[in-house]
Design an enzyme around this catalytic site. Sequence first.
Site, PDB file in Angstrom:
ATOM      1  N   LYS A  68      -8.625 -16.513   0.634  1.00  0.00           N
ATOM      2  CA  LYS A  68      -8.284 -17.100  -0.682  1.00  0.00           C
ATOM      3  C   LYS A  68      -9.499 -17.199  -1.600  1.00  0.00           C
ATOM      4  O   LYS A  68      -9.891 -18.294  -2.019  1.00  0.00           O
ATOM      5  CB  LYS A  68      -7.653 -18.490  -0.502  1.00  0.00           C
ATOM      6  CG  LYS A  68      -6.413 -18.493   0.386  1.00  0.00           C
ATOM      7  CD  LYS A  68      -5.827 -19.892   0.498  1.00  0.00           C
ATOM      8  CE  LYS A  68      -4.628 -19.961   1.407  1.00  0.00           C
ATOM      9  NZ  LYS A  68      -4.940 -19.812   2.860  1.00  0.00           N
ATOM     10  N   PHE A  69     -10.061 -16.055  -1.960  1.00  0.00           N
ATOM     11  CA  PHE A  69     -11.261 -16.069  -2.803  1.00  0.00           C
ATOM     12  C   PHE A  69     -10.971 -16.699  -4.172  1.00  0.00           C
ATOM     13  O   PHE A  69      -9.925 -16.450  -4.789  1.00  0.00           O
ATOM     14  CB  PHE A  69     -11.775 -14.637  -3.034  1.00  0.00           C
ATOM     15  CG  PHE A  69     -12.182 -13.913  -1.778  1.00  0.00           C
ATOM     16  CD1 PHE A  69     -12.893 -14.559  -0.771  1.00  0.00           C
ATOM     17  CD2 PHE A  69     -11.864 -12.578  -1.604  1.00  0.00           C
ATOM     18  CE1 PHE A  69     -13.283 -13.875   0.384  1.00  0.00           C
ATOM     19  CE2 PHE A  69     -12.242 -11.887  -0.460  1.00  0.00           C
ATOM     20  CZ  PHE A  69     -12.951 -12.539   0.536  1.00  0.00           C
ATOM     21  N   ASP A 107      -7.213 -13.876   5.218  1.00  0.00           N
ATOM     22  CA  ASP A 107      -6.655 -14.922   4.352  1.00  0.00           C
ATOM     23  C   ASP A 107      -7.760 -15.920   3.988  1.00  0.00           C
ATOM     24  O   ASP A 107      -7.778 -17.049   4.481  1.00  0.00           O
ATOM     25  CB  ASP A 107      -5.506 -15.599   5.130  1.00  0.00           C
ATOM     26  CG  ASP A 107      -4.866 -16.751   4.385  1.00  0.00           C
ATOM     27  OD1 ASP A 107      -4.976 -16.809   3.146  1.00  0.00           O
ATOM     28  OD2 ASP A 107      -4.241 -17.603   5.055  1.00  0.00           O
ATOM     29  N   GLY A 117       2.987 -18.603  12.606  1.00  0.00           N
ATOM     30  CA  GLY A 117       1.911 -19.112  13.445  1.00  0.00           C
ATOM     31  C   GLY A 117       2.466 -19.701  14.719  1.00  0.00           C
ATOM     32  O   GLY A 117       2.787 -19.004  15.676  1.00  0.00           O
ATOM     33  N   ARG A 118       2.631 -21.038  14.677  1.00  0.00           N
ATOM     34  CA  ARG A 118       2.950 -21.759  15.897  1.00  0.00           C
ATOM     35  C   ARG A 118       4.232 -21.322  16.577  1.00  0.00           C
ATOM     36  O   ARG A 118       4.328 -21.401  17.804  1.00  0.00           O
ATOM     37  CB  ARG A 118       2.964 -23.269  15.600  1.00  0.00           C
ATOM     38  CG  ARG A 118       1.557 -23.795  15.407  1.00  0.00           C
ATOM     39  CD  ARG A 118       1.515 -25.090  14.670  1.00  0.00           C
ATOM     40  NE  ARG A 118       1.796 -24.924  13.249  1.00  0.00           N
ATOM     41  CZ  ARG A 118       1.667 -25.888  12.349  1.00  0.00           C
ATOM     42  NH1 ARG A 118       1.274 -27.083  12.727  1.00  0.00           N
ATOM     43  NH2 ARG A 118       1.929 -25.652  11.074  1.00  0.00           N
ATOM     44  N   GLN A 163       4.766 -28.540   8.296  1.00  0.00           N
ATOM     45  CA  GLN A 163       5.391 -27.802   7.192  1.00  0.00           C
ATOM     46  C   GLN A 163       6.604 -28.580   6.702  1.00  0.00           C
ATOM     47  O   GLN A 163       7.380 -29.098   7.505  1.00  0.00           O
ATOM     48  CB  GLN A 163       5.842 -26.405   7.657  1.00  0.00           C
ATOM     49  CG  GLN A 163       4.719 -25.491   8.139  1.00  0.00           C
ATOM     50  CD  GLN A 163       3.971 -24.823   6.994  1.00  0.00           C
ATOM     51  OE1 GLN A 163       3.990 -25.288   5.856  1.00  0.00           O
ATOM     52  NE2 GLN A 163       3.274 -23.746   7.293  1.00  0.00           N
ATOM     53  N   ASP A 197     -13.646 -17.592  -7.373  1.00  0.00           N
ATOM     54  CA  ASP A 197     -15.036 -17.696  -7.815  1.00  0.00           C
ATOM     55  C   ASP A 197     -15.152 -16.902  -9.111  1.00  0.00           C
ATOM     56  O   ASP A 197     -14.143 -16.434  -9.652  1.00  0.00           O
ATOM     57  CB  ASP A 197     -15.951 -17.120  -6.709  1.00  0.00           C
ATOM     58  CG  ASP A 197     -17.319 -17.801  -6.684  1.00  0.00           C
ATOM     59  OD1 ASP A 197     -17.908 -17.962  -7.776  1.00  0.00           O
ATOM     60  OD2 ASP A 197     -17.793 -18.158  -5.592  1.00  0.00           O
ATOM     61  N   THR A 239     -18.448 -12.229  -8.257  1.00  0.00           N
ATOM     62  CA  THR A 239     -18.525 -12.639  -6.849  1.00  0.00           C
ATOM     63  C   THR A 239     -17.247 -12.258  -6.104  1.00  0.00           C
ATOM     64  O   THR A 239     -17.298 -11.775  -4.961  1.00  0.00           O
ATOM     65  CB  THR A 239     -18.765 -14.168  -6.758  1.00  0.00           C
ATOM     66  OG1 THR A 239     -19.971 -14.451  -7.477  1.00  0.00           O
ATOM     67  CG2 THR A 239     -18.886 -14.649  -5.338  1.00  0.00           C
TER      68      THR A 239
END
Length: 232
Positions: free
Chosen positions: A63-64, A61, A211-212, A191, A66, A70
Amino acid sequence: MVKQPQIIVALDFSDIKAVLGFVESLSPTQCRLKVGNELFTRGGPDLVRRLVNLKFSVFLDLKFYDIPNTVAQACSAAADLGVWMVNVHALGGVAMMSAGKKALQSYGADAPLLIAVTALTSYNENQWQSLGFKQNINASVLHLAQLTQQAGLDGVVCSAEEAAVLRAQFGSSFCLVTPGIRLEDNAHDDQHRVVTPQAALAAGSDYLVMGRSITRSPNPQSLLAQLNGTLF
Ligand code: C5P
């Protein structure tokens, strides 16, 4: 699209030893793993390779966002690591997203899924408009998801609250990955728009990023077993 397991555990740890200790208690049949910017910046490609070698499906993850060339090279680099899913920002536009997708073609069946972030859920309406966008966030998310589909990507990261609309609009093969999941008795932490796993799946989510609620559980392994046994 192979969906099981549908829970993606977000490895938001700052300590590599802690990550490896935590992952040891999990099984690739129970969950997939998400490596984000913090962990990647600390652990680098070696850590991702270790997780892949442990047979986990890894969502990189990063998140490119550019120029197209690239992003294409970055997507190839992700595929070389053997990850299952990688993402870009839809705001990079169709040319950038298509370049990323095209770079993955040569990997055939081993190519990672490529999905896009539409609008980060941390934006509120004022912040969004201050960037110069004329449409509100909801309309913008829909538009950016349309561009994502037009560019041939596999789906988007979205809030579960947007999932039902996106599912209706883009059909069953468009992959929806939803963070912001909380169990009934969990704290919301930072959140704002949280939903339960049940509600996210009912809205059409394919994969739940958690996640948590899992990493802070006293027994993540048995929680995952319980969720997998009851949800899917
Ligand atoms: O701990 P929690 O379940 O809130 O973690 C959610 C994960 O999903 C974090 O890694 C966060 O960076 C990620 N995420 C998110 N909202 C987005 C995109 C990613 O919470 N829109």
